[in-house]
Design a protein around this motif. Structure first.
Motif, PDB file in Angstrom:
ATOM      1  N   CYS A  35      33.822 -27.186  26.133  1.00  0.00           N
ATOM      2  CA  CYS A  35      32.712 -26.036  25.902  1.00  0.00           C
ATOM      3  C   CYS A  35      33.159 -25.341  24.479  1.00  0.00           C
ATOM      4  N   ASP A  36      34.269 -25.191  24.197  1.00  0.00           N
ATOM      5  CA  ASP A  36      34.948 -24.854  22.836  1.00  0.00           C
ATOM      6  C   ASP A  36      34.317 -25.821  21.616  1.00  0.00           C
ATOM      7  N   ARG A  37      34.406 -26.865  22.040  1.00  0.00           N
ATOM      8  CA  ARG A  37      33.936 -27.906  20.947  1.00  0.00           C
ATOM      9  C   ARG A  37      32.671 -27.792  20.632  1.00  0.00           C
ATOM     10  N   ILE A  38      31.678 -27.560  21.911  1.00  0.00           N
ATOM     11  CA  ILE A  38      30.308 -27.766  21.754  1.00  0.00           C
ATOM     12  C   ILE A  38      29.716 -26.239  20.799  1.00  0.00           C
ATOM     13  N   ASN A  39      30.599 -25.180  21.424  1.00  0.00           N
ATOM     14  CA  ASN A  39      30.140 -23.959  20.636  1.00  0.00           C
ATOM     15  C   ASN A  39      30.714 -23.740  19.189  1.00  0.00           C
ATOM     16  N   GLY A  76      30.156 -35.326  33.557  1.00  0.00           N
ATOM     17  CA  GLY A  76      30.130 -33.767  33.621  1.00  0.00           C
ATOM     18  C   GLY A  76      29.565 -32.932  32.649  1.00  0.00           C
ATOM     19  N   LYS A  77      28.271 -33.353  32.553  1.00  0.00           N
ATOM     20  CA  LYS A  77      27.365 -32.662  31.659  1.00  0.00           C
ATOM     21  C   LYS A  77      26.865 -31.360  32.423  1.00  0.00           C
ATOM     22  N   GLY A  78      26.500 -31.516  33.576  1.00  0.00           N
ATOM     23  CA  GLY A  78      26.119 -30.422  34.405  1.00  0.00           C
ATOM     24  C   GLY A  78      27.277 -29.426  34.384  1.00  0.00           C
ATOM     25  N   THR A  79      28.328 -29.928  34.728  1.00  0.00           N
ATOM     26  CA  THR A  79      29.568 -28.766  34.884  1.00  0.00           C
ATOM     27  C   THR A  79      29.850 -28.184  33.396  1.00  0.00           C
ATOM     28  N   VAL A  80      29.917 -28.869  32.326  1.00  0.00           N
ATOM     29  CA  VAL A  80      29.886 -28.329  31.031  1.00  0.00           C
ATOM     30  C   VAL A  80      28.776 -27.315  30.724  1.00  0.00           C
ATOM     31  N   ASN A  84      35.286 -35.115  27.221  1.00  0.00           N
ATOM     32  CA  ASN A  84      35.289 -34.296  28.263  1.00  0.00           C
ATOM     33  C   ASN A  84      36.742 -34.562  29.020  1.00  0.00           C
ATOM     34  N   ASP A  85      37.710 -33.875  28.414  1.00  0.00           N
ATOM     35  CA  ASP A  85      39.145 -34.169  29.082  1.00  0.00           C
ATOM     36  C   ASP A  85      39.123 -32.690  29.934  1.00  0.00           C
ATOM     37  N   GLU A  86      38.933 -31.816  29.311  1.00  0.00           N
ATOM     38  CA  GLU A  86      39.140 -30.585  30.018  1.00  0.00           C
ATOM     39  C   GLU A  86      37.593 -29.781  29.797  1.00  0.00           C
ATOM     40  N   VAL A  87      37.148 -28.992  30.813  1.00  0.00           N
ATOM     41  CA  VAL A  87      35.656 -28.404  30.963  1.00  0.00           C
ATOM     42  C   VAL A  87      35.958 -27.369  29.587  1.00  0.00           C
ATOM     43  N   HIS A  88      36.785 -26.540  29.565  1.00  0.00           N
ATOM     44  CA  HIS A  88      36.938 -25.529  28.726  1.00  0.00           C
ATOM     45  C   HIS A  88      37.094 -25.942  27.120  1.00  0.00           C
ATOM     46  N   ASN A  89      37.923 -27.127  27.094  1.00  0.00           N
ATOM     47  CA  ASN A  89      38.106 -27.523  25.767  1.00  0.00           C
ATOM     48  C   ASN A  89      36.602 -28.229  25.293  1.00  0.00           C
TER      49      ASN A  89
END
Ligand code: 5GP
Length: 205
Positions: free
Chosen positions: A177-181, A18-22, A170-175
């Motif tokens: 993304c939050d962790r990456i930010n 899911g790299k692309g989606t994230v 990558n359990d949930e995309v929004h999670n």
């Protein structure tokens, strides 16, 4: 005060994780303040993909010419196609003090680890290999033999986690993304990155 060079952020991990989606989700957020580096590839465009937006689509000859002239920061052959990061864009953006975000597979990340050890390496991990296979099948963009090759590759890729600074599940995309930010924000405060600026300031530069 001297301008700080941007941070090179490498997001990598198994195909289908899911790299692309994230990445798309990160770049759809209004407060994103890093730049996406568009890769070159010899893969054919998928439905809806655009040249110069999703990838720079190249023939094998054109891609090999880019390798020859040293135009790529890294490149890798992945399931029969070349993928690579154009060097000039990365350097110009980092020199301008902007962060650059790469979304690449693990062989390319390993090359960058050697060339740019001060880059930030984030591994996006699947909750499980079964989840990964389900996602590749659900996407419906590849035939069964390509999916099987991608899943075999994913098993090898998960073993390469040790090359990375951070692992984001990558359990949930929004999670994710939050962790990456959060990781990127923290990385900007890392003492090794910040102290050069203060030393220069103390010297009155
Ligand atoms: P896809 O064909 O699904 O778009 O990409 C296949 C794999 O190639 C994905 O893991 C993707 O992250 C990776 N990839 C995309 N661009 C690059 C690149 O510039 N360099 C490398 N090494 N891998 C890339």
């Amino acid at each position: 005060m001297s301008k700080e060079r941007g941070l090179l952020i490498v997001l990598s991990g198994p195909s289908g994780v899911g790299k692309g989606t994230v990445r798309k989700e990160l770049f759809s957020q209004p407060n994103t303040n890093y730049e996406y580096s568009i890769s070159a590839t010899t893969r054919l465009p998928r439905e809806g993909e655009e040249d110069g937006v999703d990838y720079f689509f190249k023939t094998r000859e054109a891609f090999e010419a880019l390798i020859e002239e040293g135009g790529l920061l890294e490149h890798a052959e992945f399931v029969g196609n070349y993928y690579g990061t154009p060097l000039a864009y990365v350097n110009e953006t980092l020199d301008a003090g902007r962060d650059v975000f790469l979304e690449i597979e693990v062989q390319g990340a390993a090359q960058i680890r050697k060339k740019a050890p001060d880059a930030l390496f984030i591994f996006l991990a699947p909750p499980s290999i079964t989840a990964l296979q389900d996602r590749l099948e659900g996407r419906g963009t590849e035939p069964a033999d390509v999916i099987a090759r991608r899943v075999a590759k994913a098993k090898e890729e998960v073993e390469m986690m040790s090359l990375y600074d951070y692992v984001v599940e990558n359990d949930e995309v929004h999670n994710a993304c939050d962790r990456i930010n959060a990781i990127i924000k923290a990385e900007h405060c890392r003492r090794e990155r910040v102290e050069k600026r203060y030393i220069a300031m103390l010297k009155g530069e």
